[in-house]
Every structure is written in C-alpha cells, then in structure tokens.
Design an enzyme around this catalytic site. Structure first.
Site, short mmCIF file in Angstrom:
data_model
loop_
_atom_site.label_atom_id
_atom_site.label_comp_id
_atom_site.label_asym_id
_atom_site.label_seq_id
_atom_site.Cartn_x
_atom_site.Cartn_y
_atom_site.Cartn_z
N SER A 10 -49.87 -41.15 30.92
CA SER A 10 -48.65 -40.53 30.42
C SER A 10 -47.70 -40.31 31.59
O SER A 10 -48.00 -39.55 32.51
CB SER A 10 -48.97 -39.18 29.77
N HIS A 35 -47.87 -44.60 28.46
CA HIS A 35 -47.63 -43.64 27.38
C HIS A 35 -46.34 -42.89 27.72
O HIS A 35 -46.25 -42.23 28.76
CB HIS A 35 -48.82 -42.69 27.28
N ASP A 37 -43.73 -40.18 26.71
CA ASP A 37 -43.58 -38.99 25.89
C ASP A 37 -42.11 -38.65 25.68
O ASP A 37 -41.39 -38.31 26.62
CB ASP A 37 -44.27 -37.79 26.56
N MET A 39 -39.56 -36.12 23.92
CA MET A 39 -39.49 -34.77 23.33
C MET A 39 -38.03 -34.38 23.15
O MET A 39 -37.22 -34.60 24.06
CB MET A 39 -40.16 -33.76 24.27
N HIS A 76 -44.56 -42.02 22.38
CA HIS A 76 -45.06 -40.89 21.59
C HIS A 76 -43.85 -40.03 21.24
O HIS A 76 -43.34 -39.29 22.08
CB HIS A 76 -46.10 -40.12 22.44
N MET A 78 -42.19 -37.21 19.94
CA MET A 78 -42.30 -35.79 19.54
C MET A 78 -40.89 -35.31 19.19
O MET A 78 -40.27 -34.51 19.89
CB MET A 78 -42.92 -34.98 20.68
N MET A 169 -53.95 -35.45 18.47
CA MET A 169 -53.55 -34.63 19.62
C MET A 169 -54.69 -33.69 19.99
O MET A 169 -55.28 -33.02 19.13
CB MET A 169 -52.30 -33.81 19.28
N ASP A 203 -54.87 -37.56 23.13
CA ASP A 203 -53.79 -37.24 24.07
C ASP A 203 -53.78 -35.74 24.36
O ASP A 203 -53.56 -34.94 23.46
CB ASP A 203 -52.46 -37.68 23.43
O1 LIG Z 1 -47.94 -35.70 24.55
C1 LIG Z 1 -48.31 -35.05 25.51
C2 LIG Z 1 -47.99 -33.61 25.63
O2 LIG Z 1 -47.25 -33.23 24.54
C3 LIG Z 1 -49.13 -35.74 26.48
O3 LIG Z 1 -48.96 -37.12 26.49
C4 LIG Z 1 -49.29 -35.16 27.85
O4 LIG Z 1 -48.26 -35.56 28.69
C5 LIG Z 1 -50.60 -35.54 28.46
O5 LIG Z 1 -50.70 -34.93 29.69
P1 LIG Z 1 -52.08 -34.44 30.29
O6 LIG Z 1 -52.63 -33.41 29.35
O7 LIG Z 1 -52.96 -35.64 30.37
O8 LIG Z 1 -51.69 -33.89 31.61
FE LIG Z 2 -48.20 -37.84 24.52
#
Ligand SMILES: O=C(CO)[C@@H](O)[C@H](O)COP(=O)(O)O
Ligand SMILES: [Fe+2]
Length: 249
Positions: A10, A35, A37, A39, A76, A78, A169, A203
C-alpha cells in the site's frame, strides 16, 4: 486450488514526496501490484489523493501484461460515490477498481463530470459498469459488514456483474499502521470455502506477525503498507508474505 499469492504494497505508507520512485522501487523489490488507497474525507475520516496523482505515478510502473499481472494498480476506493470516478480512474491508469459495498448501497445523488446522476447504484450494476469501462472490479467490506452480503453478488450467474476480487478489511478503513483484526478471519475462511478460486484480499495490519493467520484463513492477495515501506529490506518482507501464502496452496 487457491489462486497464487499476490503481494500488493500500500503506497499510503510510501514517501509521497517521491511517489513515482517509491512505486517503481517496490515493484523492483518483488511486489506484484501496487495498492493505491483513495480516500475522500467522507466515506472515511481521512483524505489521500485522486486520479491526477494516479496519472503521474502510472508511467513509473510498466502496465500489466495480463489481467492481474505484475504492475497492476489496485485502487482501493474509500469514497462515498464510487460510480462517479470510474472513468477518471480508468483514464489515469487504474487496472482494478475496488469499491466498498457500504458506499454502493448508500451512495447519494451527485452529478458526475459527464453529467450523469450517481444516485443509488446497486453493487451488481456498479460491477457491470466497471467491467464495461474495461477495468477489473473488486468489492470491499468494512469490519462491521457481514460476509454473507457478498454471497448473492458472487453467486450471480451473470459474470459481467460478478466481482473479480473480494476485499475483507482487517482494520477500519482510513489509516495505515493500525492493528490487524484477527476476528475478521472467519469471513476469509467462509469465502475461501465457498469460492476456492476467488482472489481474496486482506488489508490492514498485515506483516510478519500476522501473515500466517491470514494465509491460514485462505487470503491470497496481501496488502501491506507500513510493513513493506517501513522495512529496512522491503524485498525480504515481500518474500516472507509471499512464501506464507504459497506454502498453504
Ligand atoms: O486501506 C487501508 C487503510 O484504510 C490500507 O490499505 C492501509 O494503508 C494498509 O496499511 P498497513 O495497515 O499495512 O500499514
Ligand atoms: Fe487499502
């Protein structure tokens, strides 16, 4: 047989000041996917970036040669209005558009850049729409969402409306570096039992200490942010994650 291990660092935990290089480095260190993310500050209480940043990092990573191949951008989403951004992310270089079930069932009316209304899209319709744009589709569930909401969607005989991946998740979405929730594993086990060939992604909080639990449950797509980008030797962590999954296939 379960599908192969896919390791997807990620980039939320990467150096945003040098994101392109961080992306190419992690692929060079053995990662399969990135990955990404996304948001929006509404669906989750945090913001990252949108399609323009994806456009900028895309040239740093070779496009996958086949579906789910090396270099896949696993976005991903969100975000509260998942349908609204599909075309922009396609243009930006996303390969796999993974939206949240919770957002799809409650998305509100909104104008898209093309002037379409985004009101209430069923997960099925949204998956078809994503496929129609030439993208793979993923569906994610938050920790409080029961896994059986996915059965009806995955059991649909109309393949165009069936997601290519399910994301369970293992933290509340919104932030990297949180603690892995082992109580999410029954969801992964149930999915693996019912869908032996499905790509099942986990994740949140994945790393050396938690990978065995996730791999035992049947996850094959492993997202790891802080564990990979915080490591002295990211290639070694990527190898450990991969071997844990492969050992159980
Ligand atoms: O989607 C998410 C958080 O919302 C993830 O993708 C995190 O970014 C994963 O990070 P780590 O928990 O591996 O540090
Ligand atoms: Fe994620």
């Amino acid at each position: 047989m379960a599908p192969p291990a896919i390791i997807a660092p990620s980039i939320l935990s990467a150096d945003f000041g040098a994101l392109g290089k961080a992306c190419s480095d992690t692929i060079g260190q053995g990662a399969d996917w990135l990955h990404v993310d996304i948001m929006d500050g509404h669906f989750v209480p945090n913001m990252t970036f949108g399609a323009p940043v994806v456009t900028m990092i895309r040239p740093h990573v070779d496009r996958p040669k086949e579906a789910f191949g090396k270099g896949t951008f696993d976005c991903h989403m969100m975000i509260a209005e998942p349908k609204k951004w599909v075309k922009d992310f396609k243009k930006a270089g996303c390969d796999l558009y993974c939206f949240h079930y919770e957002a799809a069932i409650s998305s509100t009316a909104a104008e898209t850049p093309e002037g379409h209304s985004d009101q209430k899209t069923s997960p099925r319709e949204l998956i078809k729409y994503i496929h129609d744009q030439g993208l793979r589709a993923g569906i994610a569930i938050k920790p409080k969402t029961p896994v059986d909401v996915l059965y009806e969607i995955l059991d649909n005989p109309n393949k165009e409306e069936v997601p290519d991946m399910a994301l369970v998740m293992t933290v509340e979405p919104g932030f990297g570096g949180q603690k892995f929730m082992p109580d999410m594993m029954p969801k992964v086990e149930a999915l693996r039992k019912r869908y032996p060939e499905l790509n099942i992604e986990v994740d949140g909080g994945l790393g050396e200490k938690t990978i065995d639990t996730a791999a035992d449950a049947g996850a094959n797509v492993i997202v790891a942010g802080s564990a990979v980008f915080g490591a002295k030797d990211p290639s070694q962590i990527i190898k450990v994650l991969r071997e844990a999954v492969e050992k159980r296939r």
